[in-house]
Structure formats: C-alpha cells, structure tokens
Design a protein around this motif. Structure first.
Motif, short mmCIF file in Angstrom:
data_model
loop_
_atom_site.label_atom_id
_atom_site.label_comp_id
_atom_site.label_asym_id
_atom_site.label_seq_id
_atom_site.Cartn_x
_atom_site.Cartn_y
_atom_site.Cartn_z
N GLY A 195 -3.09 13.58 4.15
CA GLY A 195 -2.78 12.99 5.44
C GLY A 195 -2.54 11.51 5.43
N ASN A 196 -2.56 10.86 4.26
CA ASN A 196 -2.19 9.45 4.17
C ASN A 196 -0.67 9.32 4.24
OD1 ASN A 196 -4.97 8.43 3.46
ND2 ASN A 196 -4.60 9.77 1.70
N LEU A 197 -0.18 8.22 4.79
CA LEU A 197 1.24 8.04 4.99
C LEU A 197 1.78 6.92 4.10
CD1 LEU A 197 1.41 8.25 8.88
CD2 LEU A 197 1.98 10.05 7.25
N GLY A 198 3.02 7.05 3.69
CA GLY A 198 3.73 6.00 2.98
C GLY A 198 5.06 5.75 3.65
N ALA A 199 5.56 4.52 3.55
CA ALA A 199 6.85 4.16 4.12
C ALA A 199 7.35 2.90 3.40
CB ALA A 199 6.76 3.94 5.62
N TYR A 200 8.50 2.41 3.83
CA TYR A 200 9.06 1.19 3.24
C TYR A 200 9.53 0.29 4.37
CZ TYR A 200 11.54 -1.92 0.08
OH TYR A 200 11.94 -3.02 -0.63
N ASP A 201 9.21 -1.02 4.26
CA ASP A 201 9.62 -2.00 5.26
C ASP A 201 10.74 -2.86 4.67
OD1 ASP A 201 9.75 -4.51 6.80
OD2 ASP A 201 8.05 -3.67 7.90
N PHE A 202 11.93 -2.76 5.27
CA PHE A 202 13.08 -3.52 4.77
C PHE A 202 13.02 -4.99 5.18
CE2 PHE A 202 14.82 0.70 4.18
CZ PHE A 202 15.52 0.55 2.98
N PHE A 237 -0.43 3.77 4.65
CA PHE A 237 -1.24 3.93 5.86
C PHE A 237 -2.40 4.89 5.56
CE2 PHE A 237 3.12 3.06 7.02
CZ PHE A 237 3.07 2.23 8.13
N PRO A 238 -3.62 4.39 5.33
CA PRO A 238 -4.76 5.30 5.07
C PRO A 238 -5.04 6.18 6.29
CG PRO A 238 -5.29 3.05 4.42
CD PRO A 238 -4.02 2.98 5.21
N LYS A 239 -5.39 7.42 6.02
CA LYS A 239 -5.61 8.39 7.10
C LYS A 239 -6.75 8.00 8.02
CE LYS A 239 -6.78 13.26 7.88
NZ LYS A 239 -7.20 14.52 7.26
N SER A 240 -7.68 7.16 7.55
CA SER A 240 -8.86 6.83 8.34
C SER A 240 -8.51 6.38 9.75
CB SER A 240 -9.68 5.73 7.64
OG SER A 240 -8.86 4.60 7.38
N ASP A 241 -7.52 5.49 9.89
CA ASP A 241 -7.08 5.09 11.23
C ASP A 241 -5.61 4.67 11.27
OD1 ASP A 241 -7.10 2.68 9.92
OD2 ASP A 241 -8.55 1.71 11.26
N TYR A 242 -4.95 4.67 10.11
CA TYR A 242 -3.54 4.26 9.96
C TYR A 242 -3.31 2.79 10.34
CZ TYR A 242 -2.72 9.25 9.49
OH TYR A 242 -2.77 10.56 9.09
N MET A 243 -4.38 2.06 10.62
CA MET A 243 -4.24 0.66 11.02
C MET A 243 -4.45 -0.31 9.85
SD MET A 243 -3.56 0.35 14.33
CE MET A 243 -4.23 -1.21 14.87
N ASN A 244 -5.27 0.09 8.89
CA ASN A 244 -5.56 -0.76 7.74
C ASN A 244 -4.44 -0.64 6.71
OD1 ASN A 244 -6.93 -2.48 5.98
ND2 ASN A 244 -8.15 -0.80 5.10
N ASP A 252 3.70 12.37 -4.69
CA ASP A 252 3.55 13.54 -5.54
C ASP A 252 2.21 14.20 -5.22
OD1 ASP A 252 1.51 12.16 -6.93
OD2 ASP A 252 2.85 11.54 -8.55
N LYS A 253 1.90 15.29 -5.91
CA LYS A 253 0.70 16.07 -5.59
C LYS A 253 -0.59 15.32 -5.92
CE LYS A 253 0.79 18.61 -9.98
NZ LYS A 253 0.88 19.97 -10.59
N ASN A 254 -0.49 14.25 -6.72
CA ASN A 254 -1.65 13.42 -7.04
C ASN A 254 -1.76 12.20 -6.14
OD1 ASN A 254 -2.46 15.09 -9.26
ND2 ASN A 254 -0.80 14.18 -10.47
N GLN A 255 -1.00 12.16 -5.08
CA GLN A 255 -1.00 11.10 -4.07
C GLN A 255 -0.41 9.79 -4.59
OE1 GLN A 255 -4.54 11.17 -1.30
NE2 GLN A 255 -5.42 12.37 -2.96
N GLN A 292 7.00 4.48 -9.98
CA GLN A 292 5.84 5.26 -9.54
C GLN A 292 4.68 4.30 -9.32
OE1 GLN A 292 3.85 7.61 -12.50
NE2 GLN A 292 3.14 9.14 -11.03
N TRP A 293 3.99 4.45 -8.17
CA TRP A 293 2.90 3.58 -7.78
C TRP A 293 1.68 4.42 -7.44
CZ3 TRP A 293 4.10 -1.82 -6.94
CH2 TRP A 293 5.46 -2.12 -7.09
N SER A 294 0.49 3.92 -7.77
CA SER A 294 -0.73 4.59 -7.34
C SER A 294 -0.98 4.32 -5.87
CB SER A 294 -1.93 4.10 -8.16
OG SER A 294 -2.29 2.78 -7.76
N LYS A 295 -1.88 5.08 -5.27
CA LYS A 295 -2.19 4.86 -3.85
C LYS A 295 -2.92 3.54 -3.63
CE LYS A 295 -6.41 7.65 -3.99
NZ LYS A 295 -7.10 8.82 -3.40
#
Length: 349
Positions: free
Chosen positions: A59-66, A74-81, A105-108, A122-125
C-alpha cells in the motif's frame, strides 16, 4: 446496441488499428468510486507536477515530480511523510534527464525508465540507488515499463529498434527477447510507444494504447493473445490524425489533443484489466472512467466513473489511488474504493 458475437458487428466498427471490436456498444455500470479516507492537496506540500503513480503490495505509493525531477515515496502510514529520492536534473547516476515511467517490483523496490539517458534504474524504498542498466542497442530509449512477479521487465523503446519495440529484460539487465516489429516505422503514427504496460502473475504483458485505442495481451514469449478495441462506445468526433507534414524522415503527423480516448493507465489483477479513459466533453472537463475488461479475451465488462478529473490511477485489491484535480485545478492524492456490489458480482474479494 448489443452484439452477441464479433461476427455480428457491422464492418464500420472493425476499422480500429486491426483490433477486434467489442461486442457491446454501450457502457454499463458507471458506479462512482467511493471516497475512502485520504485526500491530500499536493500543491500545499510543494508538489506541482506529479505523474507515474504506482502502489506496492503493502500500500505504499511511488510517483515522479517533474518540477523537482525527483522520485516521490508516500509511506502508507499517512501518505504525508513524503520522501524524495534522486538529485534532480542531470546526467549523474542519481540524476534524471527525462523520466518516463515508474513501477514497484514484488520486493517494494522502485524502477524508473529515463528516456533522456536511455537507461533503467532500480531504487530501494529507502532511496538507495541499487543499479543502473546502461544504454543498449536492444532497448535504445526505454519508455513505458512493466515489472513482472517472475523477475523480468517489459519495456517499450521510444526509439525504434529493428528487433522490435517491445523488449523483455531480466532484473539483472540481461536482454531476453525483442518482439513486434513495425514496417515503415517512420510512417507509424500515433506513436507505438504511447500507452502503459502491466503484467499478470503468469508473466503475460498487457498494453493499453493511448492513441491507438487498443488493449493488447502478449504471452511470456511475446506471442499476441488478443488485440481489442476500447473506443467503440464513444467514437471520437474528429480524426485522430490532424495533418501530414514532411519531415527529416519523410511524412509525419500532428495529432488532435483533448478528445476522448483511452488514457493508457492499465492495471491487471484478479483476471480483470482496468483501463483509464479520459478526454474532454465540449465546453467542460471530462472526469474520465475506468473501463474493465477480461484478461482472458479482452471483452468489456463494466465501467466506473471518477468523482474528479483524474490524471493517474493505480489499484491494489479494492483500493483505487488517484492523482486528481479539483475545480480550482489543485492537484490531490486521493484514495477510493471500488463499489462493493460490483466486486461481489465479479467474485472479487
């Protein structure tokens, strides 16, 4: 109009980039997504141009800011941090020239294609740069990306490759296979790299084409399983091709913007394909929909509607995560649920 077999569909519906048309000629369902609990104004947090939204299995989110030229986590805890990864625009190993797609990927871990540098990273969380695949003639300019559970990648090359524009790659960067050659490729427009990719648990590839208006499925070996139309419900009132032009490599084309079309967003889960549909109605913003298809044969099933104009979406189980605009054009991250009775009807848990 409902057709009970493809053979019954009139000939005028069959001219859609060599794709088999849908047998149903009208949307059904159209239930609005249910607000879940999260709606964050990203502009208030300093993020103005966010794209490539994806969700990991937790449930953690990733995105890119141009605007910042950085990966956002975006950590699932509150998506704010929100955490920012990368060092901005540039050609260094932790910099970006023209990011084009982002997937977990399946390893986050986070994967990013950079068409400007012709590489995949490839980047770690936690934001550690794990590896970079250098430019290769096999995947010249990696654009759209799918990361599969069987430890492989599918990439569409933004620049044509004689071997084919779909590239199948191992997570170690080893090139496995190319497929789908295009004849007279400089005359092929709208671009074959438009759209978005996803995989199922068997490693099959799905491609939702933005301007080509199709959903396609290829098996692990690159064999075409089906190519189905996605525009039979609301044919565009204008031709997609605006005009021909003479260019360096011969004829080129201008496409018409702001018409209804498949957005290219695609998510595959539980035997279903979720494809975004966006554009504009005359004189007003067009909120868009999620059209749902069978992953077996691409047959249309039903649709959901977004409550706001949506730029990106991704799905995990019954949660739909969106990047959307309000009436003031402020950008929000929001979380919704799929309506329950639709889930029960289709046997989804």
């Amino acid at each position: 109009m409902v057709y009970h077999s493809v053979a019954q569909v009139p000939k005028e519906f069959k001219k859609n980039w060599e794709s088999t048309p849908q047998t149903v000629q009208a949307r059904v369902g159209l239930d609005t997504l249910i607000y879940d609990s999260v709606r964050i104004n990203l502009l208030d947090l300093g993020y103005f141009d966010v794209n490539f939204l994806d969700v990991d299995w937790n449930g953690n989110l990733g995105a890119y800011d141009f605007g910042l030229e950085r990966i956002l986590y975006f950590p699932k805890s509150d998506y704010m941090n929100i955490k920012e990864y990368g060092d901005g625009e540039g050609r260094g190993p932790r910099e970006f020239m023209n990011a084009y797609d982002l997937k977990f990927d399946k390893n986050q871990n986070i994967w990013l294609t950079d068409v400007g540098e012709g590489r995949i990273s490839q980047w770690s969380k936690e934001g550690e740069l794990l590896q970079i695949f250098p430019p290769s003639k096999k995947y010249v300019l990696p654009a759209r990306l799918a990361v599969c559970d069987n430890n492989t990648l599918f990439v569409i090359s933004e620049q044509y490759s004689n071997d084919g524009f779909y590239q199948h790659i191992g997570l170690d960067g080893k090139h496995l296979k190319s497929f789908k050659k295009v004849d007279n490729h400089f005359f092929q427009f709208p671009s074959y790299s438009d759209g978005e990719l996803d995989c199922d648990q068997q490693g099959a590839l799905y491609h939702a084409g933005i301007y080509r208006e199709y959903i396609r499925k290829y098996d692990y070996e690159g064999n075409l399983v089906f190519s189905r139309s996605v525009v039979d419900f609301e044919p565009n009132p204008k031709d997609l091709i605006k005009e021909e032009k003479e260019g360096l490599f011969g004829k080129w084309y201008t496409r018409i913007e702001n018409i209804r079309r498949a957005s290219g967003d695609v998510v595959v889960q539980d035997g279903l394909i979720y494809v975004g549909f966006s554009g504009k109605k005359p004189g007003e913003a067009y909120l868009g929909m999620i059209d749902v298809y069978s992953s077996t044969d691409g047959e249309y099933k039903y649709s959901f509607t977004f409550p706001y104009r949506t730029q990106e979406f991704t799905i995990l189980n019954d949660r739909v995560y969106t990047l959307e605009f309000d009436e003031n054009e402020d950008l929000y991250l929001a979380v919704y649920r799929l309506p329950k009775f639709r889930l029960l009807t289709e046997g989804i848990r």
